[in-house]
Design a protein around this motif. Structure first.
Motif, short mmCIF file in Angstrom:
data_model
loop_
_atom_site.label_atom_id
_atom_site.label_comp_id
_atom_site.label_asym_id
_atom_site.label_seq_id
_atom_site.Cartn_x
_atom_site.Cartn_y
_atom_site.Cartn_z
N UNK A 400 53.59 9.92 -14.74
CA UNK A 400 52.83 10.35 -13.35
C UNK A 400 51.39 10.08 -14.02
N UNK A 401 50.25 10.30 -12.90
CA UNK A 401 48.89 10.36 -13.27
C UNK A 401 48.54 11.39 -14.06
N UNK A 402 47.48 10.87 -15.01
CA UNK A 402 47.13 12.07 -16.01
C UNK A 402 46.37 13.14 -14.95
N UNK A 403 45.84 13.06 -13.76
CA UNK A 403 45.18 13.86 -13.35
C UNK A 403 45.92 14.90 -12.76
N UNK A 404 47.21 15.11 -12.90
CA UNK A 404 48.06 16.26 -12.75
C UNK A 404 47.56 17.35 -13.76
N UNK A 405 47.58 16.62 -14.89
CA UNK A 405 47.32 17.69 -16.11
C UNK A 405 45.79 17.89 -16.13
N UNK A 406 44.94 17.00 -15.69
CA UNK A 406 43.57 17.69 -15.64
C UNK A 406 43.48 18.75 -14.52
N UNK A 407 44.16 18.45 -13.54
CA UNK A 407 43.85 19.68 -12.20
C UNK A 407 44.41 20.99 -12.73
N UNK A 408 45.72 20.79 -13.51
CA UNK A 408 45.98 22.15 -14.13
C UNK A 408 45.17 22.77 -14.99
N UNK A 409 44.70 22.06 -15.91
CA UNK A 409 43.76 22.49 -16.84
C UNK A 409 42.54 23.27 -16.09
N UNK A 410 41.89 22.67 -15.33
CA UNK A 410 40.82 23.03 -14.52
C UNK A 410 41.07 24.17 -13.81
N UNK A 411 42.14 24.32 -13.07
CA UNK A 411 42.70 25.59 -12.46
C UNK A 411 42.95 26.64 -13.22
N UNK A 412 43.52 26.58 -14.31
CA UNK A 412 43.69 27.74 -15.22
C UNK A 412 42.47 28.21 -15.87
N UNK A 413 41.58 27.08 -16.02
CA UNK A 413 40.24 27.67 -16.79
C UNK A 413 39.28 28.35 -15.71
N UNK A 414 39.55 28.03 -14.51
CA UNK A 414 38.90 29.07 -13.37
C UNK A 414 39.46 30.58 -13.58
N UNK A 415 40.71 30.62 -13.67
CA UNK A 415 41.44 31.90 -14.02
C UNK A 415 41.20 32.65 -15.29
#
Length: 499
Positions: A400-415
């Protein structure tokens, strides 16, 4: 402390000693995150591909317990600095141990080299990491207004080293760009770069420290005397004997293997904070108000452990997802799975100034428990997000697209922005006067406990269990976050006068 240090503006308006500590920690993080970026793959790749041929589950468990041990050892590192060696000497010894750990790992000696390397790097990181931060604070007089800016620059150095390493170490491991990562991988070249990075950090620390760091850092803050040393040595001997007996019994019962050793460490990592809480709650040195604050800290500690179990999975579960489930070629550009490890420090550098501005300008911002609750919900969403590719496509067998991983890391870093800096602050404010140092150790132990629990559950992750794995853990985090949101007023009430 140098009385003229307030006049020292040689390093971008900061004391010259900050540059020494900035580059020491930058190179240490470069070496550590460079090693971690490729270590998981080294452990489970087949021997024919340059790896050790471990099972994926065991390799993932080792990665998690490795992170847990690093934070467990930091408790000992702080004590040795305060009572025995002083911060400057403790940091140097730690750096030397880390360098030798990477050197051992760079040699093709198989599993024995791996385990010796882990022991050296865990010990060294525990000595270095908590004490470098302490030395940064000692560069400034209490009234020096540059302190916050200095720490911000120091944290930037940490993340700079951590962001660059996941590109450089895989590049070395794949033949310095000559072939694709995973085809003819020479992991030992990548580990060698980690050793070189730590060596550079040590050299500049040694010579820069002589010139620019306070001589006070050469001496312990609270040197231990012979009388106080005796019970420490006795208890150390007792613990060593108990561990020896446990390991001997495991060997006699033919259960002495890496998985059971990991389980033993997990039990210790979970039991240690429980011991600390029981000790503080029952101590006569703790007042009634302080005891109430300790009770308030317990749900925050559990929340932090849950958060770190998700956040620290970047070099484990998300690394496996990057290797096995992510499209790694975009046009003519090929990405190594290890390169995704750069996202954690990169997003921290991007988000930190945003949240600093937010906390400075948001008048009606939530209390610390409220921020923890929101952080847990957001961290859980980062895992729910990772379940979506399998749900949407109806299969977990393709890429799948690497943007799934990028999105997950972005979300968890907000946390992380809601939990990590807030947690450090609230830990210092809730600490009983008699247990200031031990309470700070608790913050490290939350990370250690979270990763220790992770070591037991990551072995169940695979492409086949991907959706269930991400959903279950994500929903547990969201559920605990929602529960905390209902308990915010109660927790705040227990904090007794702490905003």
């Amino acid at each position: 402390m140098n009385t003229n240090q307030n006049l020292d503006t040689a390093f971008f308006g900061q004391p010259r000693g900050l540059s020494t500590l900035f580059f020491t920690e930058m190179w240490e993080r470069f070496s550590y995150y460079g090693m971690r970026a490729i270590l998981l793959f080294y452990m489970y790749y087949a021997v024919t591909k340059g790896g050790l041929g471990m099972s994926q589950g065991t390799a993932a468990s080792v990665m998690s317990i490795y992170g847990s041990l690093v934070y467990l050892s930091s408790v000992l590192g702080g004590w040795l600095s305060d009572r025995v060696w002083g911060s400057r000497r403790t940091v140097f010894i730690g750096g030397v141990l880390i360098m030798f750990g990477h050197i051992v790992l760079s040699l093709p000696f198989g599993l024995s080299a791996l385990y010796l390397s882990i022991a050296l790097i865990v010990s060294g990181t525990g000595l270095l990491k908590p004490n470098v931060s302490d030395m940064v604070g000692s560069l400034y007089a209490p009234e020096d207004k540059r302190r916050d800016a200095g720490f911000s620059m120091f944290v930037f150095g940490i993340n700079l080293g951590a962001a660059v390493a996941p590109w450089v170490a895989p590049w070395a491991a794949n033949g310095f760009g000559m072939h694709t990562f995973g085809s003819e991988t020479n992991f030992h070249a990548g580990f060698s770069l980690a050793a070189i990075g730590m060596f550079i950090g040590l050299v500049q620390y040694y010579y820069g420290g002589k010139k620019y760091l306070s001589k006070d850092s050469l001496y312990p803050n609270d040197p231990i005397d012979q009388e106080a040393l005796k019970p420490v040595l006795i208890w150390t001997a007792i613990i060593v004997v108990i561990l020896g007996i446990v390991i001997a019994l495991m060997a006699a019962m033919q259960t002495l293997n890496i998985n059971n050793i990991i389980t033993l460490i997990t039990v210790i990592a979970v039991a240690l904070p429980i011991y600390y809480f029981v000790m503080m709650l029952n101590s006569r040195k703790v007042t009634r108000e302080e005891r109430s604050r300790v009770w308030a800290y317990i749900p925050l500690f559990i929340a932090a452990a849950i958060f770190w179990s998700i956040e620290e999975s970047g070099s484990v579960v998300l690394a496996l997802f990057a290797e096995q489930r992510t499209i790694l070629r975009i046009g003519g550009f090929h990405i190594a799975a290890a390169n995704f490890q750069t996202l954690n420090p990169l997003f921290i550098m991007i988000l930190t100034p945003v949240f600093v501005w937010l906390w400075d300008h948001w008048k009606g911002q939530p209390s610390a428990p409220g921020k923890f609750a929101a952080g847990l919900v957001i961290a859980g969403l980062s895992y729910v997000w990772m379940a979506l590719p399998g749900i949407i496509h109806g299969t977990t067998s393709g890429r799948v697209s690497p943007f799934w991983l990028i999105g997950s890391w972005f979300i968890v870093e907000i946390a992380e922005m809601l939990i990590s800096p807030i947690g450090l602050s609230v830990t210092t404010r809730l600490a009983p006067k008699a247990f200031k140092s031990q309470m700070m150790s608790m913050w490290f132990l939350a990370d250690a406990a979270g990763q220790a629990v992770n070591s037991q559950i990551v072995k169940y992750y695979s492409s086949a269990t991907e959706v269930q794995y991400f959903l279950i853990i994500g929903l547990i985090s969201i559920g605990f976050g929602i529960l905390m949101s209902f308990l915010v007023k109660r927790i705040h009430h227990l904090m007794v006068g702490i905003n």
